[in-house]
Design a protein around this motif. Structure first.
Motif, PDB file in Angstrom:
ATOM      1  N   ARG A  85       0.834  -1.204   0.000  1.00  0.00           N
ATOM      2  CA  ARG A  85       0.000   0.000   0.000  1.00  0.00           C
ATOM      3  C   ARG A  85       0.873   1.261   0.000  1.00  0.00           C
ATOM      4  N   ALA A  86       1.871   1.279   0.880  1.00  0.00           N
ATOM      5  CA  ALA A  86       2.768   2.435   0.954  1.00  0.00           C
ATOM      6  C   ALA A  86       3.533   2.622  -0.348  1.00  0.00           C
ATOM      7  N   HIS A  87       3.989   1.519  -0.944  1.00  0.00           N
ATOM      8  CA  HIS A  87       4.713   1.610  -2.216  1.00  0.00           C
ATOM      9  C   HIS A  87       3.807   2.161  -3.322  1.00  0.00           C
ATOM     10  N   ALA A  88       2.559   1.713  -3.349  1.00  0.00           N
ATOM     11  CA  ALA A  88       1.628   2.177  -4.377  1.00  0.00           C
ATOM     12  C   ALA A  88       1.340   3.672  -4.233  1.00  0.00           C
ATOM     13  N   ILE A  89       1.165   4.131  -2.995  1.00  0.00           N
ATOM     14  CA  ILE A  89       0.916   5.558  -2.759  1.00  0.00           C
ATOM     15  C   ILE A  89       2.125   6.387  -3.187  1.00  0.00           C
ATOM     16  N   ALA A  90       3.323   5.923  -2.838  1.00  0.00           N
ATOM     17  CA  ALA A  90       4.537   6.646  -3.221  1.00  0.00           C
ATOM     18  C   ALA A  90       4.696   6.694  -4.733  1.00  0.00           C
ATOM     19  N   PHE A  91       4.402   5.592  -5.394  1.00  0.00           N
ATOM     20  CA  PHE A  91       4.488   5.514  -6.856  1.00  0.00           C
ATOM     21  C   PHE A  91       3.568   6.557  -7.490  1.00  0.00           C
ATOM     22  N   GLY A  92       2.337   6.621  -7.011  1.00  0.00           N
ATOM     23  CA  GLY A  92       1.397   7.603  -7.535  1.00  0.00           C
ATOM     24  C   GLY A  92       1.827   9.025  -7.256  1.00  0.00           C
ATOM     25  N   ALA A  93       2.436   9.252  -6.089  1.00  0.00           N
ATOM     26  CA  ALA A  93       2.864  10.604  -5.724  1.00  0.00           C
ATOM     27  C   ALA A  93       4.001  11.097  -6.610  1.00  0.00           C
ATOM     28  N   ILE A  94       4.906  10.204  -6.991  1.00  0.00           N
ATOM     29  CA  ILE A  94       5.983  10.598  -7.914  1.00  0.00           C
ATOM     30  C   ILE A  94       5.383  11.153  -9.199  1.00  0.00           C
ATOM     31  N   ILE A  95       4.352  10.485  -9.686  1.00  0.00           N
ATOM     32  CA  ILE A  95       3.722  10.903 -10.940  1.00  0.00           C
ATOM     33  C   ILE A  95       2.939  12.194 -10.754  1.00  0.00           C
ATOM     34  N   ALA A  96       2.042  12.218  -9.769  1.00  0.00           N
ATOM     35  CA  ALA A  96       1.131  13.359  -9.619  1.00  0.00           C
ATOM     36  C   ALA A  96       1.830  14.609  -9.109  1.00  0.00           C
ATOM     37  N   SER A  97       2.741  14.445  -8.154  1.00  0.00           N
ATOM     38  CA  SER A  97       3.331  15.609  -7.485  1.00  0.00           C
ATOM     39  C   SER A  97       4.602  16.117  -8.142  1.00  0.00           C
ATOM     40  N   GLU A  98       5.258  15.272  -8.929  1.00  0.00           N
ATOM     41  CA  GLU A  98       6.535  15.684  -9.506  1.00  0.00           C
ATOM     42  C   GLU A  98       6.525  15.655 -11.032  1.00  0.00           C
ATOM     43  N   MET A  99       6.280  14.507 -11.620  1.00  0.00           N
ATOM     44  CA  MET A  99       6.331  14.422 -13.080  1.00  0.00           C
ATOM     45  C   MET A  99       5.238  15.269 -13.731  1.00  0.00           C
TER      46      MET A  99
END
Length: 211
Positions: A85-99
């Motif tokens: 769950r934590a890995h999935a949230i972090a993965f999404g955050a890289i995309i939404a918040s940075e890329m």
């Protein structure tokens, strides 16, 4: 339930995929049909998407996704396992918040308005998208298992962030061949009805001359 968005809006596409995966019906409201002033009354920031549910308006795709996950838990988008769950949230955050945040149209317009030429804009996009996809590829490579999707055998939180970002990167001319795990998972997602129905060309406000 109303979703305020437009056909080409990666954040809105994430929410559309989530709604589709959860099997939820919603009314699609094209922001372009409202006008800037009318939409500002709905979402003061003026960004997309916005979700109207139970008499309340919710903004920012991450908050909307969290709301949907909590309010409609029957089909979970996040893994039950706390580590995944934590890995999935972090993965999404890289995309939404940075890329996504660094290369959206309003950022590119701002840079162009401050003297950055087309070559400079292309370099900006390639740099930030390339860094982001390299990180995503590395995260996928070190997963505990080689699942068909990012963090499981069914698509979820990470995947609904990934597919729209890959599509946006392709539109911007980003070369993705050096990210084989990213490409393979995206291709699996793109074959599924929930993702197909969320694509820009499937939306009611898709321009006839855009195809």
């Amino acid at each position: 339930m109303k979703l305020y968005t437009r056909w080409q809006n990666s954040a809105g596409e994430r929410v559309r995929i989530a709604l589709n995966l959860k099997g939820l019906d919603y009314d699609y409201v094209s922001v372009g049909s409202l006008g800037a002033q009318a939409y500002a009354a709905i979402n003061p920031q003026g960004l997309m998407p916005a979700l109207e549910l139970d008499g309340q308006v919710f903004t920012q795709s991450a908050a909307i996704l969290d709301l949907l996950e909590t309010r409609f838990p029957e089909r979970q988008l996040l893994p039950a396992d706390p580590v995944r769950r934590a890995h999935a949230i972090a993965f999404g955050a890289i995309i939404a918040s940075e890329m996504h945040a660094l290369t959206v149209n309003r950022v590119r317009k701002y840079l162009a308005g401050h003297g950055i030429d087309e070559a400079g804009l292309a370099q900006w996009v390639q740099h930030w998208q390339g860094e982001g996809f390299a990180a995503l590829e590395a995260l996928l490579a070190r997963r505990a298992q080689d699942w068909d999707f990012c963090y499981g055998e069914v698509p979820g939180w990470a995947d609904l962030h990934l597919a729209p970002q890959v599509a946006a990167a392709r539109r911007l001319g980003v070369v993705l061949e050096r990210f084989p795990l990213v490409v393979a998972i995206t291709e699996r997602c793109e074959s599924l009805p929930a993702f197909i129905a969320a694509r820009p060309e499937a939306q009611p406000d898709f321009p006839k001359n855009a195809g």
